[in-house]
Scaffold this motif. Structure first.
Motif, PDB file in Angstrom:
ATOM      1  N   ILE B  71       0.818  -1.213   0.000  1.00  0.00           N
ATOM      2  CA  ILE B  71       0.000   0.000   0.000  1.00  0.00           C
ATOM      3  C   ILE B  71       0.854   1.267   0.000  1.00  0.00           C
ATOM      4  N   ASP B  72       2.059   1.149  -0.514  1.00  0.00           N
ATOM      5  CA  ASP B  72       2.908   2.327  -0.703  1.00  0.00           C
ATOM      6  C   ASP B  72       3.084   3.119   0.593  1.00  0.00           C
ATOM      7  N   LEU B  73       3.362   2.416   1.662  1.00  0.00           N
ATOM      8  CA  LEU B  73       3.567   3.097   2.951  1.00  0.00           C
ATOM      9  C   LEU B  73       4.970   2.835   3.476  1.00  0.00           C
ATOM     10  N   LEU B  74       5.888   2.540   2.568  1.00  0.00           N
ATOM     11  CA  LEU B  74       7.262   2.306   3.007  1.00  0.00           C
ATOM     12  C   LEU B  74       7.806   3.586   3.622  1.00  0.00           C
ATOM     13  N   PRO B  75       8.611   3.469   4.668  1.00  0.00           N
ATOM     14  CA  PRO B  75       9.182   4.688   5.241  1.00  0.00           C
ATOM     15  C   PRO B  75      10.056   5.400   4.219  1.00  0.00           C
ATOM     16  N   GLY B  76      10.268   6.684   4.466  1.00  0.00           N
ATOM     17  CA  GLY B  76      10.937   7.604   3.537  1.00  0.00           C
ATOM     18  C   GLY B  76      11.988   7.032   2.606  1.00  0.00           C
ATOM     19  N   THR B  77      12.927   6.250   3.125  1.00  0.00           N
ATOM     20  CA  THR B  77      14.044   5.832   2.292  1.00  0.00           C
ATOM     21  C   THR B  77      13.779   4.524   1.552  1.00  0.00           C
ATOM     22  N   GLY B  78      12.631   3.891   1.838  1.00  0.00           N
ATOM     23  CA  GLY B  78      12.351   2.605   1.210  1.00  0.00           C
ATOM     24  C   GLY B  78      11.713   2.788  -0.153  1.00  0.00           C
ATOM     25  N   LYS B  79      12.099   1.923  -1.104  1.00  0.00           N
ATOM     26  CA  LYS B  79      11.410   1.973  -2.392  1.00  0.00           C
ATOM     27  C   LYS B  79      11.440   0.630  -3.099  1.00  0.00           C
ATOM     28  N   VAL B  80      10.421   0.447  -3.944  1.00  0.00           N
ATOM     29  CA  VAL B  80      10.337  -0.783  -4.730  1.00  0.00           C
ATOM     30  C   VAL B  80      11.358  -0.672  -5.851  1.00  0.00           C
ATOM     31  N   THR B  81      12.316  -1.597  -5.893  1.00  0.00           N
ATOM     32  CA  THR B  81      13.345  -1.487  -6.926  1.00  0.00           C
ATOM     33  C   THR B  81      12.982  -2.262  -8.191  1.00  0.00           C
ATOM     34  N   SER B  82      12.263  -3.377  -8.005  1.00  0.00           N
ATOM     35  CA  SER B  82      11.737  -4.038  -9.195  1.00  0.00           C
ATOM     36  C   SER B  82      10.615  -4.983  -8.792  1.00  0.00           C
ATOM     37  N   GLY B  83       9.890  -5.481  -9.751  1.00  0.00           N
ATOM     38  CA  GLY B  83       8.795  -6.397  -9.467  1.00  0.00           C
ATOM     39  C   GLY B  83       7.446  -5.734  -9.645  1.00  0.00           C
ATOM     40  N   ARG B  84       6.416  -6.553  -9.583  1.00  0.00           N
ATOM     41  CA  ARG B  84       5.068  -6.031  -9.799  1.00  0.00           C
ATOM     42  C   ARG B  84       4.148  -6.438  -8.651  1.00  0.00           C
ATOM     43  N   ILE B  85       3.241  -5.535  -8.286  1.00  0.00           N
ATOM     44  CA  ILE B  85       2.230  -5.845  -7.277  1.00  0.00           C
ATOM     45  C   ILE B  85       0.892  -5.667  -7.979  1.00  0.00           C
ATOM     46  N   LEU B  86       0.343  -6.753  -8.482  1.00  0.00           N
ATOM     47  CA  LEU B  86      -0.918  -6.634  -9.216  1.00  0.00           C
ATOM     48  C   LEU B  86      -2.088  -6.808  -8.263  1.00  0.00           C
ATOM     49  N   PHE B  87      -2.871  -5.750  -8.153  1.00  0.00           N
ATOM     50  CA  PHE B  87      -4.056  -5.806  -7.311  1.00  0.00           C
ATOM     51  C   PHE B  87      -5.254  -5.576  -8.204  1.00  0.00           C
ATOM     52  N   ASP B  88      -6.072  -6.602  -8.372  1.00  0.00           N
ATOM     53  CA  ASP B  88      -7.249  -6.486  -9.218  1.00  0.00           C
ATOM     54  C   ASP B  88      -6.865  -5.988 -10.614  1.00  0.00           C
ATOM     55  N   GLY B  89      -5.730  -6.449 -11.078  1.00  0.00           N
ATOM     56  CA  GLY B  89      -5.312  -6.085 -12.413  1.00  0.00           C
ATOM     57  C   GLY B  89      -4.490  -4.813 -12.516  1.00  0.00           C
ATOM     58  N   GLN B  90      -4.381  -4.054 -11.419  1.00  0.00           N
ATOM     59  CA  GLN B  90      -3.631  -2.804 -11.484  1.00  0.00           C
ATOM     60  C   GLN B  90      -2.274  -2.988 -10.809  1.00  0.00           C
ATOM     61  N   ASP B  91      -1.222  -2.455 -11.437  1.00  0.00           N
ATOM     62  CA  ASP B  91       0.104  -2.614 -10.833  1.00  0.00           C
ATOM     63  C   ASP B  91       0.343  -1.521  -9.794  1.00  0.00           C
ATOM     64  N   LEU B  92       0.275  -1.914  -8.532  1.00  0.00           N
ATOM     65  CA  LEU B  92       0.425  -0.935  -7.459  1.00  0.00           C
ATOM     66  C   LEU B  92       1.850  -0.410  -7.354  1.00  0.00           C
ATOM     67  N   ALA B  93       2.809  -1.215  -7.810  1.00  0.00           N
ATOM     68  CA  ALA B  93       4.204  -0.781  -7.733  1.00  0.00           C
ATOM     69  C   ALA B  93       4.428   0.427  -8.632  1.00  0.00           C
ATOM     70  N   ALA B  94       3.577   0.551  -9.669  1.00  0.00           N
ATOM     71  CA  ALA B  94       3.740   1.656 -10.601  1.00  0.00           C
ATOM     72  C   ALA B  94       2.761   2.785 -10.293  1.00  0.00           C
ATOM     73  N   THR B  95       1.982   2.639  -9.216  1.00  0.00           N
ATOM     74  CA  THR B  95       1.012   3.666  -8.852  1.00  0.00           C
ATOM     75  C   THR B  95       1.586   4.472  -7.700  1.00  0.00           C
ATOM     76  N   SER B  96       1.308   5.762  -7.713  1.00  0.00           N
ATOM     77  CA  SER B  96       1.756   6.541  -6.559  1.00  0.00           C
ATOM     78  C   SER B  96       0.940   7.816  -6.459  1.00  0.00           C
ATOM     79  N   GLY B  97       1.231   8.589  -5.435  1.00  0.00           N
ATOM     80  CA  GLY B  97       0.593   9.888  -5.269  1.00  0.00           C
ATOM     81  C   GLY B  97      -0.909   9.795  -5.105  1.00  0.00           C
ATOM     82  N   LYS B  98      -1.608  10.716  -5.802  1.00  0.00           N
ATOM     83  CA  LYS B  98      -3.053  10.832  -5.610  1.00  0.00           C
ATOM     84  C   LYS B  98      -3.807   9.575  -6.009  1.00  0.00           C
TER      85      LYS B  98
END
Lengths: 309, 571
Positions: B71-98
């Motif tokens: 759910i994109d709540l990694l602390p400040g310095t954490g980030k997804v470096t590769s891979g996919r998180i498909l939730f109901d067909g949407q890639d959450l790893a590529a989603t951010s912000g609003k």
């Protein structure tokens, strides 16, 4: 809460008597005879001097002088200055000026300080944050009279957009420059305090949970970070307002503001016992009230304190 | 994203074929000055709609990082470096912000770990529930939202929700706060609920009620649940599928029972073997020759009572004055007529939930609080009658070990001075002798002597707790008072510390008073158990008796609340 306020008011009583007695004694113990000083080089007629002494109760023992003074306070008589003006009149002239100056200064320092502190905290370690830290450090470390003279020189003399001294009646526009100078130091402290507080709250679990709940970033910042960060800042601002209300002697002196600070300074120079003591008494009360308000506000901001028995 | 997702929901929701959440080869790293430190190395897992999956692992295994990455709540310095998180067909790893605001809280609910710190202390409960409803478009501001908030809280199991709305978090107990957080997490009927150690801060009986309730709620609404937990028993009991994580990798996954009964990976095997909730026998020290006897004579523990008791507590009562108003106070009986005795060389467990008075008993025995009435006899002396030098001598015989290995060591003292401190306080030996003793103690608690000039923040939780035990042993006490001494540790570390304690007991003939809320641990170390409730001992007997044939309803309740008790193991 009511009980809490009553208790705080009761605490004011001993502070009031202690402070006035101490101040009265210090003025009494000042070297030199104020009545002789009034006469200047020519000297006073002994009869006139004696009459003046009797009028100002200076011929009586210290404790009697003090009791007469305190007794007068309770019926609204703050004594008379050596120029024959009732001290209550002087208070009525000077306090509104200082109040306006303090309000201007507090508004500026609070609004700018909190905003810059918030952005600084949210962008910790970035350029904006580092610049804010450097600027605030400069404001904190430079003595206020230097800031005052520099401001006078730049805005008053070079740019000519403000008057270097405050004119008769102390209009608002004349008070802006001294208010800016007064606000500068507290502004720097508020920036730093807000910044630290925001950084602390940013890492709180409930902030992460607020985001997880689906709140937008602006709402999380406003409702969960800023609100919580305000608790120490409001305490500081309240105390600072109390401090400004009791007069900024240096700044008022430099800008010739006819406020409490300058008047008190002149009264001390002239050893005017009643004026000094009355002023300081009122200042003590204002300061105590300001602190009381801060405590009440604190309870308002933090329910854990409000509901503490 | 929303329009299409919402439209396709009813179809995919019923279809068991497509996973709701499909994590593929996820790598997460934390950015540091020395480059990116990986936290997750190629994690893949799937959750079907309505399915409950648990990620199990110890602290630092990356299980929480995985949950936060979703759910994109990694602390400040954490980030997804590769891979996919498909939730109901949407890639959450590529989603951010609003775009993510519409997913968090709305489609994916989150129940955090520690109820104490996850509600904002300056807003009332109603406000915090209502803002969730408004943010997720479940209600408009005004009357509507208040009614909805009451429904949410009632569903979460707060009966008097109307009154509760105006109250603040500090007026709620831990269990109630967790109910609020569960209510918030489920308020938008999300398709997936991520529960990060939702009950590890709560008492076992509260834990059970809350998890039962959570299971009912998610079952009714068909919500899939991703459990994050360190407790294998709990995971197996609550989830259909287990995912075991170790050092940022998934080492094993599959149906819960299968993993528990037939673990393949060596780490899982160790985890299963160490899980106290699943084990069933007391750990035996190698010096303890009674081990064999215990199995022949079932009541061997009882026979040990004949040994002279080291601690005897008689009719111990402690009454506190609690401030209730401006100047009034009310007596509160924290410990009520408690009597027990502990024979030399045995372990007595004092079990109870928070507020049962068990820690107060410890304080009374250590004379950190004075008793209102009753007596405590240690080594034949009534501690209430000794003072000065004699008390000091008595204190040397009894040493405490506390729960939090992070809080009980002074961060400014190195390990050597920490362990030597009691020796210095009691003026034992010369500097040289003390140094020798510290080395000996480090050896006893199985730590390398090179640790002597390290500082607590350089050590792990388990190492710190060993240091605390070494410090307690410095004065060669006869009695250790262990107040939740292993509760803050991971299972594997916990198992090691328990083994160490047992070993030391048989080696040095120590007597333990083991205070805990965790009945599962009791089984591993105690000879006798006293169950406390509301200041009174409700049941006291040998460990085997308490576990095999509990008499009191309350004890049965506590036993039933141990997660994973019903599961038969293949090991």
């Amino acid at each position: 809460m009511v009980w809490y306020i009553v208790r705080r008011i009761l605490q004011v009583i001993p502070v009031f008597f202690g402070a006035t007695l101490l101040i009265y004694f210090m003025v009494f113990a000042l070297p030199g005879d104020p009545i002789i000083a009034l006469g200047g080089d020519r000297g006073l007629n002994p009869a006139v001097a004696a009459a003046l002494r009797a009028e100002y109760n200076l011929d009586k023992p210290f404790i009697v002088q003090y009791l007469i003074f305190v007794g007068g306070l309770f019926v609204g008589d703050f004594g008379t200055s050596f120029s024959g003006q009732p001290v209550s009149d002087i208070l009525a002239q000077t306090f509104p000026v200082t109040l306006r100056l303090a309000l201007l200064a507090v508004t500026m320092e609070a609004v700018l300080g909190i905003l810059i502190g918030l952005f600084s905290g949210l962008r910790k370690g970035k350029l904006f944050d580092s610049s804010a830290l450097v600027v605030s450090l400069i404001f904190i470390s430079v003595p206020i009279f230097v800031t005052a003279f520099v401001a006078q020189y730049i805005f008053g003399v070079k740019l000519g957009i403000a008057r270097t001294t405050v004119g008769a009646g102390a209009p608002w526009e004349d008070l802006i420059l001294p208010a800016v100078v007064l606000a500068s130091v507290s502004f720097a402290y508020i920036v730093r305090l807000t910044r630290t507080s925001v950084i602390e709250n940013l890492n709180e679990d409930f902030v992460r949970t607020a985001t997880a709940k689906g709140l937008s970033r602006p709402r999380v910042i406003r409702v969960h970070i800023l609100r919580n960060s305000m608790i120490p800042v409001v305490t500081y601002i309240g105390t600072d307002f109390g401090l400004l209300m009791v007069g900024a002697t240096v700044t008022e002196g430099i800008f010739n503001v006819p406020g409490v600070g300058r008047t008190l300074y002149q009264a001390i120079i002239r050893s005017e016992g009643p004026t000094v003591v009355s002023f300081v008494t009122v200042m003590v009360i204002i300061y105590l009230v300001a602190n009381l308000l801060v405590d009440v506000l604190y309870g308002f901001l933090d329910p854990r304190i409000r509901y503490a028995k | 994203m929303t329009a299409t997702t919402v439209a396709t929901t009813p179809g995919t929701g019923r279809d068991k074929g497509t996973p709701l959440l499909d994590i593929r080869d996820l790598h997460v790293g934390f950015v540091t000055q020395n480059g990116i430190v990986p936290a997750l190395n190629g994690v893949s897992l799937t959750i079907m709609p309505g399915e409950t999956v648990a990620i199990v692992g110890e602290s630092g295994s990356g299980k929480s990082t995985a949950a936060h990455a979703i759910i994109d709540l990694l602390p400040g310095t954490g980030k997804v470096t590769s891979g996919r998180i498909l939730f109901d067909g949407q890639d959450l790893a590529a989603t951010s912000g609003k775009a993510f605001d519409k997913i968090r809280g709305n489609l994916i609910g989150f129940v955090p770990q520690d109820p104490m710190s996850n509600l904002n202390p300056v807003w009332n409960i109603g406000f915090q529930v209502e803002e969730t409803l408004v943010a997720n478009g479940r209600a408009k501001r005004g009357k509507d939202v208040k009614a909805k908030a009451i429904t949410v809280l009632k569903e979460a199991g707060l009966a008097d929700a109307e009154i509760r709305l105006k109250q603040y978090p500090h007026q709620f107990s831990g269990g109630m706060k967790q109910r609020v957080l569960i209510g918030i997490g489920l308020s938008s009927r999300p398709k997936l609920l991520i529960a990060d150690e939702p009950t590890s801060a709560l008492d076992v009986t509260v834990q059970r009620v809350i998890l039962d309730h959570l299971a009912t709620l998610t079952g009714d609404s068909g919500t899939a649940v991703l459990f994050i937990t360190h407790d294998l028993g709990l995971a197996a009991e609550r989830a259909e599928k287990l995912v075991v994580m170790y050092k940022g990798k998934i080492v094993e996954s599959g149906p819960s029972l299968e993993i528990l009964q037939n673990p393949q990976h060596p780490y899982t095997k160790r985890l299963v073997a160490a899980a106290p909730s699943l084990a069933s026998r007391r750990i035996q020290g190698s010096h303890r020759e009674r081990a064999a006897l215990d199995q022949v004579v079932p009541d061997a523990a009882a026979s040990r009572v004949t040994a002279a008791p080291v601690i005897t507590v008689e009719k111990l009562t402690k009454v506190f004055q609690i401030n209730t108003g401006k100047l009034r106070s009310q007596p509160f009986t924290a410990v009520d007529d408690v009597s027990f005795s502990i024979p030399k060389g045995t372990t007595m467990a004092l079990v109870g939930e928070s507020g049962s008075g068990k820690s107060t008993v410890a304080k009374l025995i250590l004379k950190l609080e004075s008793a209102t009435s009753g007596s405590v006899t240690v080594g034949g002396k009534d501690i209430n009658k000794v003072s000065g030098r004699e008390l000091l001598a008595l204190r040397r015989q009894m040493q405490p070990v506390f729960q939090d290995p992070f809080g009980s060591l002074d961060p400014l003292y190195n390990i050597g001075s920490t362990i030597a401190e009691p020796l210095v306080t009691h003026r034992v030996g010369s500097k040289k002798e003390r140094h020798a003793r510290v080395l000996e103690l480090l050896d006893q608690v199985a730590l390398p002597t090179t640790l002597i000039d390290r500082y607590p923040n350089e050590l792990s939780g388990g190492q710190r707790q060993r240091i605390a035990i070494a410090r307690a042993l410095a004065l060669k006490p006869e009695i250790l008072i262990l107040d939740e001494a292993v509760s803050a540790l991971d299972v594997l570390v916990q198992a090691q510390i328990l083994a160490l304690l047992t070993e030391l007991q048989s080696e040095l003939d120590l007597t333990y008073l083991f205070i805990t809320h965790d009945l599962a641990v009791v089984r591993l170390v105690a000879d006798h158990v006293s169950v406390m409730r509301q200041g009174r001992i409700v049941e006291a007997s040998s460990t085997d008796e308490v576990f095999d044939s509990p008499r009191e309803e309350y004890t049965k309740e506590l036993l039933a609340a141990i997660p994973g008790t019903g599961i038969q193991l293949g090991v």
